[in-house]
Design a protein around this motif. Structure first.
Motif, mmCIF file in Angstrom:
data_model
loop_
_atom_site.group_PDB
_atom_site.id
_atom_site.type_symbol
_atom_site.label_atom_id
_atom_site.label_comp_id
_atom_site.label_asym_id
_atom_site.label_seq_id
_atom_site.Cartn_x
_atom_site.Cartn_y
_atom_site.Cartn_z
ATOM 1 N N LEU A 41 0.827 -1.203 0.000
ATOM 2 C CA LEU A 41 0.000 0.000 0.000
ATOM 3 C C LEU A 41 0.864 1.257 0.000
ATOM 4 C CD1 LEU A 41 -2.839 1.197 0.046
ATOM 5 C CD2 LEU A 41 -2.803 0.988 2.542
ATOM 6 N N ARG A 42 1.930 1.244 0.780
ATOM 7 C CA ARG A 42 2.834 2.408 0.797
ATOM 8 C C ARG A 42 3.481 2.610 -0.573
ATOM 9 N NH1 ARG A 42 3.325 4.663 5.775
ATOM 10 N NH2 ARG A 42 2.864 3.338 7.550
ATOM 11 N N ASP A 43 3.876 1.520 -1.228
ATOM 12 C CA ASP A 43 4.440 1.627 -2.581
ATOM 13 C C ASP A 43 3.404 2.189 -3.548
ATOM 14 O OD1 ASP A 43 6.806 0.552 -1.643
ATOM 15 O OD2 ASP A 43 6.466 -1.444 -2.506
ATOM 16 N N TYR A 44 2.177 1.705 -3.443
ATOM 17 C CA TYR A 44 1.085 2.150 -4.297
ATOM 18 C C TYR A 44 0.847 3.652 -4.138
ATOM 19 C CZ TYR A 44 -3.873 2.783 -5.577
ATOM 20 O OH TYR A 44 -5.061 3.230 -6.094
ATOM 21 N N ALA A 45 0.950 4.149 -2.901
ATOM 22 C CA ALA A 45 0.641 5.546 -2.615
ATOM 23 C C ALA A 45 1.850 6.472 -2.730
ATOM 24 C CB ALA A 45 0.057 5.657 -1.205
ATOM 25 N N ALA A 46 3.040 5.922 -2.867
ATOM 26 C CA ALA A 46 4.264 6.729 -2.851
ATOM 27 C C ALA A 46 4.283 7.763 -3.966
ATOM 28 C CB ALA A 46 5.482 5.818 -2.959
ATOM 29 N N GLY A 47 4.583 8.969 -3.563
ATOM 30 C CA GLY A 47 4.783 10.036 -4.527
ATOM 31 C C GLY A 47 3.539 10.582 -5.186
ATOM 32 N N GLY A 48 2.386 10.054 -4.846
ATOM 33 C CA GLY A 48 1.162 10.534 -5.468
ATOM 34 C C GLY A 48 0.234 11.131 -4.432
ATOM 35 N N PRO A 49 -0.943 11.474 -4.872
ATOM 36 C CA PRO A 49 -1.927 11.991 -3.913
ATOM 37 C C PRO A 49 -2.342 10.896 -2.938
ATOM 38 C CG PRO A 49 -2.939 11.666 -6.061
ATOM 39 C CD PRO A 49 -1.467 11.394 -6.231
ATOM 40 N N ALA A 50 -2.825 11.306 -1.801
ATOM 41 C CA ALA A 50 -3.273 10.343 -0.789
ATOM 42 C C ALA A 50 -4.400 9.492 -1.372
ATOM 43 C CB ALA A 50 -3.750 11.077 0.458
ATOM 44 N N PRO A 51 -4.311 8.164 -1.240
ATOM 45 C CA PRO A 51 -5.399 7.321 -1.741
ATOM 46 C C PRO A 51 -6.636 7.497 -0.860
ATOM 47 C CG PRO A 51 -3.765 5.974 -0.633
ATOM 48 C CD PRO A 51 -3.226 7.370 -0.667
ATOM 49 N N SER A 52 -7.785 7.424 -1.473
ATOM 50 C CA SER A 52 -9.040 7.558 -0.734
ATOM 51 C C SER A 52 -9.257 6.330 0.136
ATOM 52 C CB SER A 52 -10.205 7.695 -1.715
ATOM 53 O OG SER A 52 -10.434 6.460 -2.368
ATOM 54 N N PRO A 53 -10.136 6.434 1.137
ATOM 55 C CA PRO A 53 -10.468 5.238 1.921
ATOM 56 C C PRO A 53 -10.929 4.079 1.033
ATOM 57 C CG PRO A 53 -11.224 7.166 3.076
ATOM 58 C CD PRO A 53 -10.737 7.636 1.721
ATOM 59 N N ALA A 54 -11.701 4.367 -0.001
ATOM 60 C CA ALA A 54 -12.153 3.304 -0.910
ATOM 61 C C ALA A 54 -10.964 2.643 -1.600
ATOM 62 C CB ALA A 54 -13.120 3.877 -1.949
ATOM 63 N N GLU A 55 -9.984 3.438 -2.037
ATOM 64 C CA GLU A 55 -8.799 2.877 -2.692
ATOM 65 C C GLU A 55 -7.951 2.068 -1.712
ATOM 66 O OE1 GLU A 55 -7.450 5.970 -6.098
ATOM 67 O OE2 GLU A 55 -7.481 6.776 -4.046
ATOM 68 N N VAL A 56 -7.809 2.575 -0.497
ATOM 69 C CA VAL A 56 -7.031 1.859 0.519
ATOM 70 C C VAL A 56 -7.616 0.475 0.739
ATOM 71 C CG1 VAL A 56 -6.437 1.798 2.988
ATOM 72 C CG2 VAL A 56 -6.159 3.929 1.685
ATOM 73 N N MET A 57 -8.924 0.426 0.970
ATOM 74 C CA MET A 57 -9.582 -0.851 1.245
ATOM 75 C C MET A 57 -9.535 -1.778 0.032
ATOM 76 S SD MET A 57 -10.474 -0.624 4.377
ATOM 77 C CE MET A 57 -11.536 -2.054 4.475
ATOM 78 N N ALA A 58 -9.803 -1.232 -1.151
ATOM 79 C CA ALA A 58 -9.811 -2.049 -2.368
ATOM 80 C C ALA A 58 -8.419 -2.590 -2.671
ATOM 81 C CB ALA A 58 -10.332 -1.242 -3.548
ATOM 82 N N HIS A 59 -7.399 -1.890 -2.226
ATOM 83 C CA HIS A 59 -6.028 -2.350 -2.440
ATOM 84 C C HIS A 59 -5.613 -3.395 -1.405
ATOM 85 C CE1 HIS A 59 -2.335 -1.710 -4.653
ATOM 86 N NE2 HIS A 59 -1.689 -1.893 -3.516
ATOM 87 N N MET A 60 -6.078 -3.241 -0.175
ATOM 88 C CA MET A 60 -5.661 -4.133 0.908
ATOM 89 C C MET A 60 -6.364 -5.496 0.871
ATOM 90 S SD MET A 60 -3.346 -2.861 3.036
ATOM 91 C CE MET A 60 -3.575 -3.437 4.718
ATOM 92 N N LEU A 61 -7.667 -5.502 0.686
ATOM 93 C CA LEU A 61 -8.444 -6.724 0.899
ATOM 94 C C LEU A 61 -8.095 -7.883 -0.027
ATOM 95 C CD1 LEU A 61 -11.905 -5.259 1.859
ATOM 96 C CD2 LEU A 61 -10.037 -6.014 3.326
ATOM 97 N N PRO A 62 -8.038 -7.675 -1.329
ATOM 98 C CA PRO A 62 -7.700 -8.829 -2.181
ATOM 99 C C PRO A 62 -6.317 -9.386 -1.854
ATOM 100 C CG PRO A 62 -8.581 -7.040 -3.501
ATOM 101 C CD PRO A 62 -8.348 -6.488 -2.123
ATOM 102 N N GLY A 63 -5.388 -8.521 -1.503
ATOM 103 C CA GLY A 63 -4.050 -8.985 -1.162
ATOM 104 C C GLY A 63 -4.019 -9.819 0.098
ATOM 105 N N MET A 64 -4.846 -9.457 1.070
ATOM 106 C CA MET A 64 -4.875 -10.224 2.317
ATOM 107 C C MET A 64 -5.355 -11.646 2.072
ATOM 108 S SD MET A 64 -5.918 -8.086 5.607
ATOM 109 C CE MET A 64 -6.259 -6.385 5.328
ATOM 110 N N THR A 65 -6.436 -11.788 1.336
ATOM 111 C CA THR A 65 -6.940 -13.143 1.089
ATOM 112 C C THR A 65 -5.984 -13.914 0.176
ATOM 113 O OG1 THR A 65 -8.392 -12.320 -0.672
ATOM 114 C CG2 THR A 65 -9.362 -12.612 1.513
#
Length: 164
Positions: A41-65
């Protein structure tokens, strides 16, 4: 432990050469899964605008499973934590890391896009946090329990309702 030993291909003695017991194994797995998700997630967000809560969750959940490979195992850990103190401690640690990560990104987004000062952004993130944790738990439970669980539909509806 028998399942872990069988899956690892090591003998019981060899596995205990690496770990003292079930708690240490679970802690190592949890730290690896959460650590890789946070790093991703930190790599995904690096150097860009802050990811929205929706983006944070959508990025985290599939990776966890995906990292867990067997979400039903996580449900067993959660159940065991209700009756075993060491497992409960493990869950508190893991969810603490997850809460800190979500808070960090939610606060950054609220400051950047909602124009909230730091204190107000922390208050806003604190109100969103229990729902975000619950959405994650719901995703994991449904992926473990329902053969016809549609992860993409879940993530799409989550994106629709969370701030984006």
């Amino acid at each position: 432990m028998a399942d872990i030993i069988a899956e690892s291909g090591l003998s019981a003695g060899a596995i205990y050469g690496h770990f003292e017991g079930k708690h240490d194994i679970m802690m190592a797995v949890a730290q690896q899964v959460i650590g890789s998700r946070v790093s991703d997630l930190r790599d995904y967000a690096a150097g860009g605008p802050a990811p929205s809560p929706a983006e944070v969750m959508a990025h985290m959940l599939p990776g966890m499973t995906r990292d867990l490979a067997q979400p039903p195992l996580l449900l067993q850990v959660w159940g065991q934590a209700m009756v075993e103190g060491e497992m409960r401690e493990l869950l508190w640690h893991v969810f603490g890391d997850l809460r800190d990560t979500y808070t960090y990104f939610f606060v950054a987004w609220a400051q950047e896009y909602e124009g909230l000062d730091e204190a107000a952004a922390h208050e806003w993130a604190a109100r969103l946090l229990p729902m975000a944790i619950g959405l994650g738990q719901g995703f994991i439970v449904q992926s473990a329990v329902f053969d016809d669980f549609d992860a993409e539909a879940y993530l799409a509806s989550m994106r629709e309702f969370l701030p984006h």
